[in-house]
Design a protein around this motif. Structure first.
Motif, PDB file in Angstrom:
ATOM      1  N   LYS A  48      43.616  58.521  48.893  1.00 37.35           N
ATOM      2  CA  LYS A  48      44.918  58.655  49.546  1.00 37.35           C
ATOM      3  C   LYS A  48      45.829  57.454  49.291  1.00 37.35           C
ATOM      4  N   LEU A  49      45.238  56.298  48.988  1.00 35.78           N
ATOM      5  CA  LEU A  49      46.038  55.101  48.759  1.00 35.78           C
ATOM      6  C   LEU A  49      46.626  55.155  47.354  1.00 35.78           C
ATOM      7  N   GLU A  50      47.951  55.083  47.287  1.00 36.73           N
ATOM      8  CA  GLU A  50      48.635  55.104  45.992  1.00 36.73           C
ATOM      9  C   GLU A  50      48.519  53.747  45.332  1.00 36.73           C
ATOM     10  N   VAL A  51      47.961  53.727  44.125  1.00 34.39           N
ATOM     11  CA  VAL A  51      47.846  52.489  43.366  1.00 34.39           C
ATOM     12  C   VAL A  51      48.960  52.480  42.325  1.00 34.39           C
ATOM     13  N   PRO A  52      49.847  51.477  42.352  1.00 31.59           N
ATOM     14  CA  PRO A  52      50.930  51.431  41.373  1.00 31.59           C
ATOM     15  C   PRO A  52      50.400  51.343  39.942  1.00 31.59           C
ATOM     16  N   ALA A  53      51.182  51.849  39.003  1.00 28.69           N
ATOM     17  CA  ALA A  53      50.754  51.872  37.603  1.00 28.69           C
ATOM     18  C   ALA A  53      50.658  50.471  37.015  1.00 28.69           C
ATOM     19  N   TRP A  54      51.413  49.526  37.528  1.00 26.81           N
ATOM     20  CA  TRP A  54      51.449  48.185  36.961  1.00 26.81           C
ATOM     21  C   TRP A  54      50.256  47.326  37.341  1.00 26.81           C
ATOM     22  N   THR A  55      49.374  47.814  38.203  1.00 21.84           N
ATOM     23  CA  THR A  55      48.254  46.984  38.661  1.00 21.84           C
ATOM     24  C   THR A  55      47.288  46.623  37.541  1.00 21.84           C
ATOM     25  N   GLU A  56      47.293  47.396  36.488  1.00 21.32           N
ATOM     26  CA  GLU A  56      46.403  47.101  35.358  1.00 21.32           C
ATOM     27  C   GLU A  56      46.812  45.814  34.647  1.00 21.32           C
ATOM     28  N   TYR A  57      48.094  45.468  34.713  1.00 22.82           N
ATOM     29  CA  TYR A  57      48.620  44.336  33.962  1.00 22.82           C
ATOM     30  C   TYR A  57      49.055  43.166  34.822  1.00 22.82           C
ATOM     31  N   ALA A  58      49.184  43.354  36.110  1.00 25.31           N
ATOM     32  CA  ALA A  58      49.792  42.342  36.980  1.00 25.31           C
ATOM     33  C   ALA A  58      48.803  41.248  37.362  1.00 25.31           C
TER      34      ALA A  58
ATOM     35  N   ALA B  42      50.482  33.639  46.819  1.00 23.32           N
ATOM     36  CA  ALA B  42      50.157  34.814  46.021  1.00 23.32           C
ATOM     37  C   ALA B  42      51.420  35.650  45.820  1.00 23.32           C
ATOM     38  N   SER B  43      51.291  36.703  45.061  1.00 22.51           N
ATOM     39  CA  SER B  43      52.426  37.561  44.757  1.00 22.51           C
ATOM     40  C   SER B  43      52.878  38.314  46.010  1.00 22.51           C
ATOM     41  N   THR B  44      54.158  38.196  46.342  1.00 21.33           N
ATOM     42  CA  THR B  44      54.681  38.927  47.493  1.00 21.33           C
ATOM     43  C   THR B  44      54.852  40.408  47.162  1.00 21.33           C
ATOM     44  N   ASN B  45      55.041  40.737  45.892  1.00 24.05           N
ATOM     45  CA  ASN B  45      55.168  42.136  45.499  1.00 24.05           C
ATOM     46  C   ASN B  45      53.858  42.886  45.767  1.00 24.05           C
ATOM     47  N   VAL B  46      52.731  42.260  45.446  1.00 18.78           N
ATOM     48  CA  VAL B  46      51.438  42.889  45.700  1.00 18.78           C
ATOM     49  C   VAL B  46      51.243  43.082  47.202  1.00 18.78           C
ATOM     50  N   ALA B  47      51.546  42.054  47.988  1.00 18.47           N
ATOM     51  CA  ALA B  47      51.389  42.153  49.439  1.00 18.47           C
ATOM     52  C   ALA B  47      52.280  43.249  50.011  1.00 18.47           C
ATOM     53  N   ARG B  48      53.517  43.329  49.518  1.00 18.92           N
ATOM     54  CA  ARG B  48      54.446  44.348  50.007  1.00 18.92           C
ATOM     55  C   ARG B  48      53.963  45.754  49.662  1.00 18.92           C
ATOM     56  N   LYS B  49      53.508  45.964  48.436  1.00 19.00           N
ATOM     57  CA  LYS B  49      53.039  47.292  48.020  1.00 19.00           C
ATOM     58  C   LYS B  49      51.781  47.698  48.773  1.00 19.00           C
ATOM     59  N   VAL B  50      50.901  46.747  49.054  1.00 21.71           N
ATOM     60  CA  VAL B  50      49.702  47.043  49.835  1.00 21.71           C
ATOM     61  C   VAL B  50      50.087  47.464  51.249  1.00 21.71           C
TER      62      VAL B  50
END
Length: 144
Positions: free
Chosen positions: A28-38, A96-104
């Motif tokens: 159910k948790l959406e994993v963004p496509a960019w997580t492979e490279y970030a 740490a990355s605020t974008n990762v924290a926000r998306k989580v």
């Protein structure tokens, strides 16, 4: 004892591992496509080696909000930061990355596990608390 077990009663590492597996299995948790490279922070040299690192981060954030509500993106970025290596000069802390924290946080909100707190940050919902306590009972039974 199993009826009264909460997240605070079990080993943090075992709980995060079990809850990350639960999040991945539920799908159910959406994993963004960019997580492979970030990277997880500007101070890192490489992206995480674990392909499921986003689920582990989500489990860690859910546990942290369960234990101490009212955390926002900035507080999570500070707590999940690390040492920025500066060559021969002493290391300094880097967030740490605020974008990762926000998306989580946005992903956990879509699942109904956390909600916005009136005084800022996020807090755990009753459904989220029930879900995390259920996993902690399973972890306590497995470790006993």
């Amino acid at each position: 004892m199993a009826g009264g077990v909460t997240v605070k009663d079990v080993n943090a590492q075992a709980f995060i591992k079990a809850y990350a597996a639960h999040l991945k299995k539920s799908g159910k948790l959406e994993v963004p496509a960019w997580t492979e490279y970030a990277k997880t922070g500007s101070y890192k040299e490489l992206c995480p080696q674990d392909p499921d690192w986003f689920y582990v981060r989500a489990a860690s954030v859910a546990r942290k909000i369960y234990i101490r509500g009212g955390l926002g993106v900035g507080a999570l970025a500070r707590s999940q930061g690390g040492a920025q290596r500066r060559g021969s000069r002493p290391n300094h802390h880097a967030d740490a990355s605020t974008n990762v924290a926000r998306k989580v946080l946005q992903g956990l909100e879509k699942l109904g596990l956390v909600e916005k707190h009136t005084e800022g940050g996020r807090k755990i919902t009753s459904a989220g608390q029930r879900d995390l306590d259920r996993i902690s009972v399973q972890v306590a039974k497995a470790s006993a």
